[in-house]
Scaffold this motif. Structure first.
Motif, mmCIF file in Angstrom:
data_model
loop_
_atom_site.group_PDB
_atom_site.id
_atom_site.type_symbol
_atom_site.label_atom_id
_atom_site.label_comp_id
_atom_site.label_asym_id
_atom_site.label_seq_id
_atom_site.Cartn_x
_atom_site.Cartn_y
_atom_site.Cartn_z
ATOM 1 N N LYS A 149 -6.370 23.734 47.626
ATOM 2 C CA LYS A 149 -7.213 24.914 47.836
ATOM 3 C C LYS A 149 -6.355 25.945 46.634
ATOM 4 O O LYS A 149 -5.083 25.540 46.394
ATOM 5 C CB LYS A 149 -7.149 25.522 49.128
ATOM 6 N N ARG A 189 -14.411 17.755 49.297
ATOM 7 C CA ARG A 189 -13.311 17.082 49.586
ATOM 8 C C ARG A 189 -13.712 15.626 49.820
ATOM 9 O O ARG A 189 -13.037 14.654 48.659
ATOM 10 C CB ARG A 189 -12.259 17.391 50.504
ATOM 11 N N ALA A 192 -5.224 19.640 51.056
ATOM 12 C CA ALA A 192 -5.797 20.837 51.315
ATOM 13 C C ALA A 192 -6.294 21.272 52.677
ATOM 14 O O ALA A 192 -7.482 21.373 53.130
ATOM 15 C CB ALA A 192 -7.170 20.898 50.417
ATOM 16 N N TYR A 216 -6.505 19.881 55.232
ATOM 17 C CA TYR A 216 -7.513 18.607 55.543
ATOM 18 C C TYR A 216 -7.497 18.044 56.761
ATOM 19 O O TYR A 216 -6.384 17.220 56.754
ATOM 20 C CB TYR A 216 -7.587 17.806 54.389
ATOM 21 N N ARG A 254 -14.736 12.218 58.991
ATOM 22 C CA ARG A 254 -14.238 11.860 57.720
ATOM 23 C C ARG A 254 -13.585 10.453 57.184
ATOM 24 O O ARG A 254 -13.572 9.861 56.189
ATOM 25 C CB ARG A 254 -13.208 12.925 57.388
ATOM 26 N N GLY A 290 -18.669 22.811 55.514
ATOM 27 C CA GLY A 290 -17.950 21.607 55.392
ATOM 28 C C GLY A 290 -16.605 21.771 56.127
ATOM 29 O O GLY A 290 -15.867 20.431 56.064
ATOM 30 N N THR A 295 -13.979 21.840 59.745
ATOM 31 C CA THR A 295 -14.064 21.537 61.244
ATOM 32 C C THR A 295 -14.596 22.735 62.060
ATOM 33 O O THR A 295 -15.009 22.616 63.105
ATOM 34 C CB THR A 295 -12.874 20.919 61.546
ATOM 35 N N THR A 322 -10.634 29.794 61.428
ATOM 36 C CA THR A 322 -10.229 28.577 60.963
ATOM 37 C C THR A 322 -8.906 28.276 61.588
ATOM 38 O O THR A 322 -8.552 28.978 62.715
ATOM 39 C CB THR A 322 -10.251 28.639 59.272
ATOM 40 N N ASP A 323 -8.137 27.449 60.831
ATOM 41 C CA ASP A 323 -6.988 27.114 61.336
ATOM 42 C C ASP A 323 -5.898 28.550 61.224
ATOM 43 O O ASP A 323 -5.914 29.283 60.491
ATOM 44 C CB ASP A 323 -6.354 26.153 60.570
ATOM 45 N N ILE A 350 -3.723 29.256 58.359
ATOM 46 C CA ILE A 350 -4.526 29.695 57.317
ATOM 47 C C ILE A 350 -4.806 31.420 57.331
ATOM 48 O O ILE A 350 -4.422 32.041 56.510
ATOM 49 C CB ILE A 350 -5.737 29.014 57.095
ATOM 50 N N TYR A 407 -3.124 17.769 59.903
ATOM 51 C CA TYR A 407 -3.276 17.821 58.389
ATOM 52 C C TYR A 407 -3.080 16.454 57.692
ATOM 53 O O TYR A 407 -1.816 16.109 58.048
ATOM 54 C CB TYR A 407 -2.731 19.022 57.691
HETATM 55 N N1 GLU Z 1 -8.569 22.071 58.631
HETATM 56 C C1 GLU Z 1 -9.888 22.353 58.774
HETATM 57 C C2 GLU Z 1 -10.844 21.518 57.812
HETATM 58 O O1 GLU Z 1 -10.315 20.538 57.398
HETATM 59 C C3 GLU Z 1 -10.227 23.669 58.343
HETATM 60 C C4 GLU Z 1 -9.315 24.170 57.152
HETATM 61 C C5 GLU Z 1 -10.323 24.133 55.507
HETATM 62 O O2 GLU Z 1 -11.504 24.072 55.740
HETATM 63 O O3 GLU Z 1 -9.682 23.708 54.605
HETATM 64 O O4 GLU Z 1 -11.983 21.546 57.870
#
Ligand code: GLU
Length: 286
Positions: A52, A98, A112, A114, A120, A161, A163, A200-201, A204, A230
């Motif tokens: 990111k 991603r 990222a 992720y 996924r 895109g 979670t 979001t997380d 972040i 992650y």
């Molecule tokens: N960890 C979550 C995801 O992978 C939210 C953070 C993001 O979008 O990077 O979707």
């Protein structure tokens, strides 16, 4: 720089052609190239890592420099693969690209924020987790909101895109979800009053709340409502690479470099490094 990149693209194109000639055209230019996976990178190639670029403390680009915890984790992985940090090419990703970037070989790895999940995993493999975050809300400092149930009929911003966006759609359908391609755009929209919250997380959101430009304006609600482990994404077929990543992460936890990566980035505000739990490492695809 430009010439070497062109040379690399040309080399990758030749490799892609020769691979295609063998009946396997799955590798794209700029990625794993030979199809050997990331372990073969130690033979002298570059490592392209998707990160990111607008998430303070995690992956933030200033000019041509990237910094943050995910960047430090990337350096640990490169080193563990026997690659000098100068061999890393950082490539900006957003949440929605991603899996495609990995599948198309545009990046070798994605580090990222992720989240590892089963959806996924159908497309990519994950090493890790190297951190576990939780979905939360960022709101104006004077807000009395305590969780997503309080956001029904209100506007909440998240990223396509991701979670967190998916969870809002599925579990809180009465929340007015606004999707952008990056969280920094959501935070700007919160600043202008265009949305009532960003989700979001937590890690972040805390990074944005701590930015000087937003000082005193926003707060993280502090009641996480999911678990976001992650991972480090890579080609689904790269079992050796996935196993190696987990070995490198475990070694980094043991030798203190994981803690050092945290302390140099997210830990700067005084939050101690999380305990790395090697028993939670993913089972790499067989
Ligand atoms: N960890 C979550 C995801 O992978 C939210 C953070 C993001 O979008 O990077 O979707």
């Amino acid at each position: 720089m430009r010439i070497s990149r062109m040379a690399a693209v040309a080399t990758a194109a030749v490799l892609a052609l020769s691979v295609a000639a063998c009946g396997d055209g799955s590798d794209g230019a700029g990625g794993s190239g030979s199809g050997d996976g990331i372990v073969g990178k130690a033979a002298g190639g570059k490592l392209v890592i998707g990160v990111k670029s607008d998430q303070p403390g995690l992956g933030l680009q200033t000019g041509t420099t990237y910094e943050g915890f995910d960047i430090e984790v990337g350096k640990i992985i490169a080193k563990g693969l026997g690659l000098d940090a100068s061999k890393i090419e950082w490539k900006t990703t957003v949440s929605a690209n991603r899996e495609p970037f990995i599948e198309q070989g545009q990046v070798d790895l994605v580090i990222a924020t992720y989240t590892i999940n089963d959806d996924r995993k159908k497309k990519v493999a994950f090493g890790g987790p190297y951190y576990v975050a939780g979905q939360d809300l960022l709101v104006k400092t004077d807000s009395t909101v305590t969780g997503p149930e309080a956001m029904e009929g209100k506007k909440v911003c998240s990223v396509a895109g991701s979670t967190p966006a998916k969870r809002i759609k599925e579990e809180y359908p009465k929340v007015g979800l606004q999707e952008f391609d990056s969280y920094s755009k959501c935070v700007q929209a919160l600043g202008t009053g265009q949305v009532d919250a960003v989700t979001t997380d937590d890690i972040i959101l805390a990074g944005y709340a701590a930015q000087a430009e937003y000082a005193g304006k926003f707060k993280v609600v502090g009641k996480p409502f999911s678990s976001e482990p992650y991972g480090i994404g890579l080609k689904k077929t790269d079992t050796a690479g996935c196993t190696k990543i987990n070995e490198i992460l475990k070694a980094a936890a043991d030798d203190g470099s994981y803690k050092a990566a945290w302390d140099a980035t997210l830990g700067k505000g005084g939050t101690p490094a999380p305990t790395f739990d090697a028993t939670k490492l993913t089972n790499c695809p067989a």
